[in-house]
Design an enzyme around this catalytic site. Structure first.
Site, mmCIF file in Angstrom:
data_model
loop_
_atom_site.group_PDB
_atom_site.id
_atom_site.type_symbol
_atom_site.label_atom_id
_atom_site.label_comp_id
_atom_site.label_asym_id
_atom_site.label_seq_id
_atom_site.Cartn_x
_atom_site.Cartn_y
_atom_site.Cartn_z
ATOM 1 C CG HIS A 97 -2.096 -0.859 1.120
ATOM 2 N ND1 HIS A 97 -3.177 -0.762 1.960
ATOM 3 C CD2 HIS A 97 -2.393 -1.839 0.245
ATOM 4 C CE1 HIS A 97 -4.088 -1.649 1.606
ATOM 5 N NE2 HIS A 97 -3.627 -2.326 0.576
ATOM 6 C CE1 TYR A 157 -4.561 3.779 9.619
ATOM 7 C CE2 TYR A 157 -4.984 3.616 11.974
ATOM 8 C CZ TYR A 157 -4.264 3.235 10.848
ATOM 9 O OH TYR A 157 -3.250 2.310 10.971
ATOM 10 N N PRO A 208 -2.499 0.410 19.481
ATOM 11 C CG PRO A 208 -4.405 -0.883 19.057
ATOM 12 C CD PRO A 208 -3.675 -0.178 20.152
ATOM 13 C CE LYS A 249 5.269 3.520 13.245
ATOM 14 N NZ LYS A 249 5.199 2.858 11.977
ATOM 15 C CE1 TYR A 306 -0.450 3.856 9.991
ATOM 16 C CE2 TYR A 306 0.386 3.026 7.893
ATOM 17 C CZ TYR A 306 -0.524 2.955 8.937
ATOM 18 O OH TYR A 306 -1.481 1.968 8.966
HETATM 19 P P1 FAD Z 1 4.203 -11.518 21.516
HETATM 20 O O1 FAD Z 1 3.646 -11.574 20.153
HETATM 21 O O2 FAD Z 1 3.284 -11.216 22.652
HETATM 22 O O3 FAD Z 1 4.935 -12.915 21.782
HETATM 23 C C1 FAD Z 1 5.355 -13.327 23.069
HETATM 24 C C2 FAD Z 1 5.411 -14.831 23.123
HETATM 25 O O4 FAD Z 1 5.925 -15.232 24.386
HETATM 26 C C3 FAD Z 1 4.023 -15.463 22.992
HETATM 27 O O5 FAD Z 1 4.053 -16.486 22.035
HETATM 28 C C4 FAD Z 1 3.740 -15.995 24.397
HETATM 29 O O6 FAD Z 1 2.910 -17.140 24.385
HETATM 30 C C5 FAD Z 1 5.149 -16.301 24.873
HETATM 31 N N1 FAD Z 1 5.277 -16.359 26.342
HETATM 32 C C6 FAD Z 1 4.681 -15.564 27.274
HETATM 33 N N2 FAD Z 1 5.045 -15.948 28.507
HETATM 34 C C7 FAD Z 1 5.910 -16.973 28.354
HETATM 35 C C8 FAD Z 1 6.614 -17.801 29.270
HETATM 36 N N3 FAD Z 1 6.497 -17.637 30.602
HETATM 37 N N4 FAD Z 1 7.396 -18.793 28.788
HETATM 38 C C9 FAD Z 1 7.540 -18.986 27.446
HETATM 39 N N5 FAD Z 1 6.872 -18.234 26.530
HETATM 40 C C10 FAD Z 1 6.078 -17.242 26.991
HETATM 41 N N6 FAD Z 1 1.726 -4.075 15.648
HETATM 42 C C11 FAD Z 1 2.095 -3.597 14.437
HETATM 43 O O7 FAD Z 1 3.311 -3.384 14.209
HETATM 44 N N7 FAD Z 1 1.193 -3.322 13.423
HETATM 45 C C12 FAD Z 1 -0.126 -3.524 13.604
HETATM 46 O O8 FAD Z 1 -0.896 -3.345 12.660
HETATM 47 C C13 FAD Z 1 -0.580 -3.996 14.898
HETATM 48 N N8 FAD Z 1 -1.889 -4.224 15.144
HETATM 49 C C14 FAD Z 1 -2.268 -4.809 16.314
HETATM 50 C C15 FAD Z 1 -3.612 -5.069 16.502
HETATM 51 C C16 FAD Z 1 -4.026 -5.680 17.660
HETATM 52 C C17 FAD Z 1 -5.498 -5.951 17.847
HETATM 53 C C18 FAD Z 1 -3.067 -6.057 18.667
HETATM 54 C C19 FAD Z 1 -3.499 -6.760 19.939
HETATM 55 C C20 FAD Z 1 -1.736 -5.777 18.500
HETATM 56 C C21 FAD Z 1 -1.310 -5.150 17.331
HETATM 57 N N9 FAD Z 1 0.035 -4.864 17.108
HETATM 58 C C22 FAD Z 1 0.409 -4.300 15.910
HETATM 59 C C23 FAD Z 1 1.038 -5.185 18.115
HETATM 60 C C24 FAD Z 1 1.771 -6.514 17.868
HETATM 61 O O9 FAD Z 1 0.840 -7.555 17.713
HETATM 62 C C25 FAD Z 1 2.737 -6.828 19.028
HETATM 63 O O10 FAD Z 1 3.520 -5.712 19.289
HETATM 64 C C26 FAD Z 1 3.639 -8.047 18.718
HETATM 65 O O11 FAD Z 1 2.920 -9.251 18.858
HETATM 66 C C27 FAD Z 1 4.858 -8.117 19.636
HETATM 67 O O12 FAD Z 1 5.607 -9.279 19.391
HETATM 68 P P2 FAD Z 1 6.453 -9.965 20.556
HETATM 69 O O13 FAD Z 1 7.120 -11.134 19.919
HETATM 70 O O14 FAD Z 1 7.257 -8.957 21.258
HETATM 71 O O15 FAD Z 1 5.374 -10.442 21.625
HETATM 72 C C1 DHB Z 2 -4.301 -3.164 11.610
HETATM 73 C C2 DHB Z 2 -3.972 -2.990 12.931
HETATM 74 C C3 DHB Z 2 -3.574 -1.753 13.364
HETATM 75 O O1 DHB Z 2 -3.233 -1.567 14.648
HETATM 76 C C4 DHB Z 2 -3.497 -0.675 12.496
HETATM 77 O O2 DHB Z 2 -3.110 0.535 12.967
HETATM 78 C C5 DHB Z 2 -3.808 -0.864 11.173
HETATM 79 C C6 DHB Z 2 -4.212 -2.116 10.725
HETATM 80 C C7 DHB Z 2 -4.728 -4.506 11.150
HETATM 81 O O3 DHB Z 2 -4.856 -5.407 11.999
HETATM 82 O O4 DHB Z 2 -4.965 -4.681 9.958
#
Ligand code: FAD
Ligand code: DHB
Length: 383
Positions: free
Chosen positions: A72, A194, A285, A289, A377
Site C-alpha cells: 500500500h 482511520y 495499536p 507500530k 507511519y
Molecule cells: P508476543 O507476540 O506477545 O509474543 C510473546 C510470546 O511469548 C508469545 O508467544 C507468548 O505465548 C510467549 N510467552 C509468554 N510468557 C511466556 C513464558 N512464561 N514462557 C515462554 N513463553 C512465553 N503491531 C504492528 O506493528 N502493526 C499492527 O498493525 C498492529 N496491530 C495490532 C492489533 C491488535 C489488535 C493487537 C493486539 C496488536 C497489534 N500490534 C500491531 C502489536 C503486535 O501484535 C505486538 O507488538 C507483537 O505481537 C509483539 O511481538 P512480541 O514477539 O514482542 O510479543
Molecule cells: C491493523 C492494525 C492496526 O493496529 C493498524 O493501525 C492498522 C491495521 C490490522 O490489523 O490490519
C-alpha cells in the site's frame, strides 16, 4: 541444557531473533509457553513497515510475504463524513507498507525453524530467569545461556523476574479499547481508513483480497456478548459512511476486544537478560507500530551478538538499551498522538471534538504535517 542464546517466547520477536542468529551461526534454543497451533492462530497486527519486510526477505523468510503481501502506498483519514488520502510513498521518499498478517509472519518463521531442525520447545512455559547468571528455569529443567533474550510479551516472566527497583516503568492506560473482527468478505476499501466519528473511532483494514479486518472503538472491558454481528456491522456502517462508499457485510470469522496502553521499561538490558518487543514496551495499536518495533529490537540485538561472538567486543550489547529506546519513544509518541487525535474520550464534549477536527484538518491540508505522519507511519530510517 546449555546454549549460547536462550530465547523466551515464540512471537515475532523471539522467532525473528532465532532466525537471524541461525544465519550468523550462533546457537539458540526457543522456549514457548503455548502450542504451535495457538501461536499460529493468534490474530494481531497486519501492517508491516518496509524495514520489517526488508529484514524478513534478507533473512530468507520472505517468499510467501512477497507473493501474498499487499503493498500500500497510502492511507486515508476520515472525519466529518469525508475521506482524505495521505499519499505515504510520495511523502516518505518512496517507502511503502505491506499488509500481511502477523499470523502469517509467525507461521513462516516457525516453518523455517523446524525446516532447519533447530530447537523450539512449545508448551514449555518458563517459570523464571536469573538475569545475573544467565539461567532460564522451566518445569523440570534449566537452560544455561551466555545471553537470555526476553521475547515473552507484556505478560511474560522475564521482566517479572527482575528485582523490584532495578528498572523504571512509564505507563498510560487509555479509557477505551478496540473491538476487532475478521470477516470473510472482500474488503470494501483499497487502502486503510482511520475514521474519526462522534460515536467513536473505526478502522477499516484487510488481510487478503477476500478477508476484511475491521475495528471499532469500545470500552476496554466491553463484553463480546453485547456485540452480536448485526450490531457490529450497523456500527461500522455508521462510523465509516461516506458519499459513494459502500461497506459490504459478511460472515464474522473471529472477534475480540483489546485494551489499549502505552508502556516502557527502562533499561531494556539487565546483566545477561535483554528484553525485546512487547516484553519491554507496549504501544496503543493506532500507529501500527508494535510488531515493527519488536523486529527492530531483535535486529539490533542480533547485530550486537554477532559482534560479541565474532570479536569478543561488547560495545553494541552495551549500547543495546539506549539505541532501542530512542526508536521506542519515537513510536510511543506517534502512537499516542494518532490515538488521541482519533478516539473519542469518554465523557468528551464538543470542545474535544472541535480540537480533534482542527488537528485532522491541519494534518490533511498541511504538507509538513502530512509528511510527518507519513514518515512515522512507514517507519523512520533513523531516529
Ligand atoms: P508476543 O507476540 O506477545 O509474543 C510473546 C510470546 O511469548 C508469545 O508467544 C507468548 O505465548 C510467549 N510467552 C509468554 N510468557 C511466556 C513464558 N512464561 N514462557 C515462554 N513463553 C512465553 N503491531 C504492528 O506493528 N502493526 C499492527 O498493525 C498492529 N496491530 C495490532 C492489533 C491488535 C489488535 C493487537 C493486539 C496488536 C497489534 N500490534 C500491531 C502489536 C503486535 O501484535 C505486538 O507488538 C507483537 O505481537 C509483539 O511481538 P512480541 O514477539 O514482542 O510479543
Ligand atoms: C491493523 C492494525 C492496526 O493496529 C493498524 O493501525 C492498522 C491495521 C490490522 O490489523 O490490519
Amino acid at each position: 541444557m546449555r546454549t549460547q542464546v536462550g530465547i523466551v517466547g515464540a512471537g515475532p520477536a523471539g522467532l525473528t531473533l532465532a532466525r537471524l542468529l541461525e544465519l550468523a551461526g550462533i546457537e539458540s534454543v526457543v522456549l514457548e509457553a503455548r502450542s504451535r497451533e495457538y501461536c499460529e492462530a493468534r490474530i494481531r497486527a497486519g501492517v508491516l513497515e518496509q524495514g520489517t519486510t526488508d529484514l524478513l526477505r534478507e533473512a530468507g523468510v520472505g517468499g510467501r510475504l512477497e507473493r501474498e503481501g499487499i503493498v500500500h502506498h497510502g492511507i486515508s483519514l476520515q472525519f466529518d463524513g469525508e475521506r482524505h488520502r495521505i499519499p505515504l510513498s510520495d511523502l516518505a521518499g518512496g517507502r511503502s507498507i505491506v499488509i500481511y498478517g502477523q499470523t502469517e509472519v509467525v507461521k513462516d518463521l516457525i516453518e523455517a525453524r523446524l525446516a532447519s531442525g533447530l530447537p523450539i520447545h512449545f508448551e514449555t512455559p518458563v517459570e523464571a530467569v536469573d538475569a545475573a547468571r544467565g539461567i532460564v528455569r522451566f518445569e523440570g529443567g534449566e537452560l544455561e545461556c551466555d545471553v537470555i533474550a526476553g521475547c515473552d510479551g507484556f505478560h511474560g516472566v522475564c521482566r517479572a523476574s527482575l528485582p523490584a527497583g532495578s528498572f523504571r516503568e512509564f505507563e498510560r492506560e487509555y479509557p477505551y479499547g478496540w473491538l476487532g473482527i475478521l470477516a470473510d468478505v472482500a474488503p470494501s476499501i483499497d487502502e486503510l481508513v482511520y475514521a474519526h466519528h462522534e460515536r467513536g473511532f473505526a478502522l477499516l483494514s484487510l488481510r487478503s483480497p477476500t478477508r476484511s479486518r475491521y475495528y471499532l472503538q469500545c470500552r476496554p472491558d466491553e463484553e463480546l456478548s453485547e456485540w452480536p454481528d448485526d450490531r457490529i456491522w450497523e456500527e461500522l456502517h455508521r462510523r465509516t459512511a461516506v458519499d459513494g462508499g459502500t461497506l459490504h457485510d459478511g460472515p464474522v470469522l473471529e472477534k475480540g476486544v483489546t485494551g489499549m496502553r502505552s508502556y516502557v521499561c527502562e533499561p531494556m538490558r539487565h546483566g545477561r537478560l535483554f528484553l525485546a518487543g512487547d516484553a519491554a514496551h507496549i504501544v496503543p495499536p493506532t500507529g501500527a507500530k508494535g510488531l515493527n518495533l519488536a523486529i527492530h529490537d531483535v535486529r539490533t540485538l542480533a547485530e550486537a551478538l554477532v559482534q560479541r561472538y565474532e570479536s569478543g567486543a561488547e560495545s553494541l550489547l552495551d549500547a543495546y538499551s539506549d539505541h532501542c529506546l530512542r526508536r521506542v519513544w519515537r513510536c510511543e509518541h506517534f502512537s499516542w498522538w494518532m490515538t488521541t487525535m482519533l478516539h473519542l474520550p469518554p465523557g468528551g464534549d464538543a470542545f474535544d471534538l472541535r480540537l480533534q477536527h482542527s488537528q485532522l484538518r491541519y494534518v490533511t491540508t498541511s504538507a509538513a504535517q502530512a509528511s510527518a505522519l507519513a514518515e512515522n507511519y512507514v517507519g523512520l530510517a533513523e531516529v
